[in-house]
Write an enzyme that holds these catalytic residues in place. Sequence first.
Site, short mmCIF file in Angstrom:
data_model
loop_
_atom_site.label_atom_id
_atom_site.label_comp_id
_atom_site.label_asym_id
_atom_site.label_seq_id
_atom_site.Cartn_x
_atom_site.Cartn_y
_atom_site.Cartn_z
N HIS A 70 0.87 -1.18 0.00
CA HIS A 70 0.00 0.00 0.00
C HIS A 70 0.90 1.23 0.00
CE1 HIS A 70 -3.13 -2.60 2.28
NE2 HIS A 70 -3.36 -2.64 0.97
N ASP A 84 -4.30 -4.02 -3.98
CA ASP A 84 -5.76 -4.10 -3.84
C ASP A 84 -6.41 -2.72 -3.79
OD1 ASP A 84 -4.61 -3.58 -1.32
OD2 ASP A 84 -6.38 -4.37 -0.29
#
EC number: 2.3.1.-
Length: 244
Positions: free
Chosen positions: A146, A184
Amino acid sequence: MQHRDVGKPTLSYSGRLIAQMTEIDEALKPVLPRELTTVSDEVRAVPAPPLPVLAEPFALRPADPDADAEMISEWMNRPHLVEAWEYPWPPQRWRRHLKAQIDGEYSRPLIGSFKGADVVYVELYRAAKDSIAPRYAADPHDIGIHAAIADLRFVNRGFAPLLLPRVVASVFEIDPRCRRIMFDPDHRNTGARRVCEFAGCTFLGEHDMANRRMALYALPRTPADAPPTGDLQSSPVGESISSS
């Protein structure tokens, strides 16, 4: 003769009470809400992700809960990161979040710099210990990334496609058992999805999570390391846009 202002103590007490209730509410929330609490012994035995080593002008260092919480909180309250991450937390909650990562084996919080200036917050996490694990054929050594670029000017100038390959290459070099890097992004985040596709990721469909719908991508070490795609729930972002 002085008159007491009875309103001030009441307001002061009310303010303290609200602050205390807020602290209690924050303390009751899961510190690492995405970390799975039930995993196999094989997955549990895998150590935390490594610290990537980058050549100048880039650099990555471990985040310091005490020294960096204020800065990260300010970054995450900027409009573009509120929209992308939905973590507009106060510094004290970020301090807890950073410390919990450092104390565990699930993820590692990092600060990325460019030419000596801190510009990006990065989390590396073991995907098999994360809530995305049930959504694909997760390997215990898979690593997820991330990234939150603080300055919108860097976002618009293509900083992510410059940084990402360097981080991925270093992770694959340091951790030879890691076969895939996972991403994601929110399914609406076309910018992040285009970065994944630019990097050559395999699209693994869109999936409904507890609080969002995500687009899942895997960047394999070799083509043979790509996880099976199965029946995709949606098309890659480029195909979705071109068909609309």
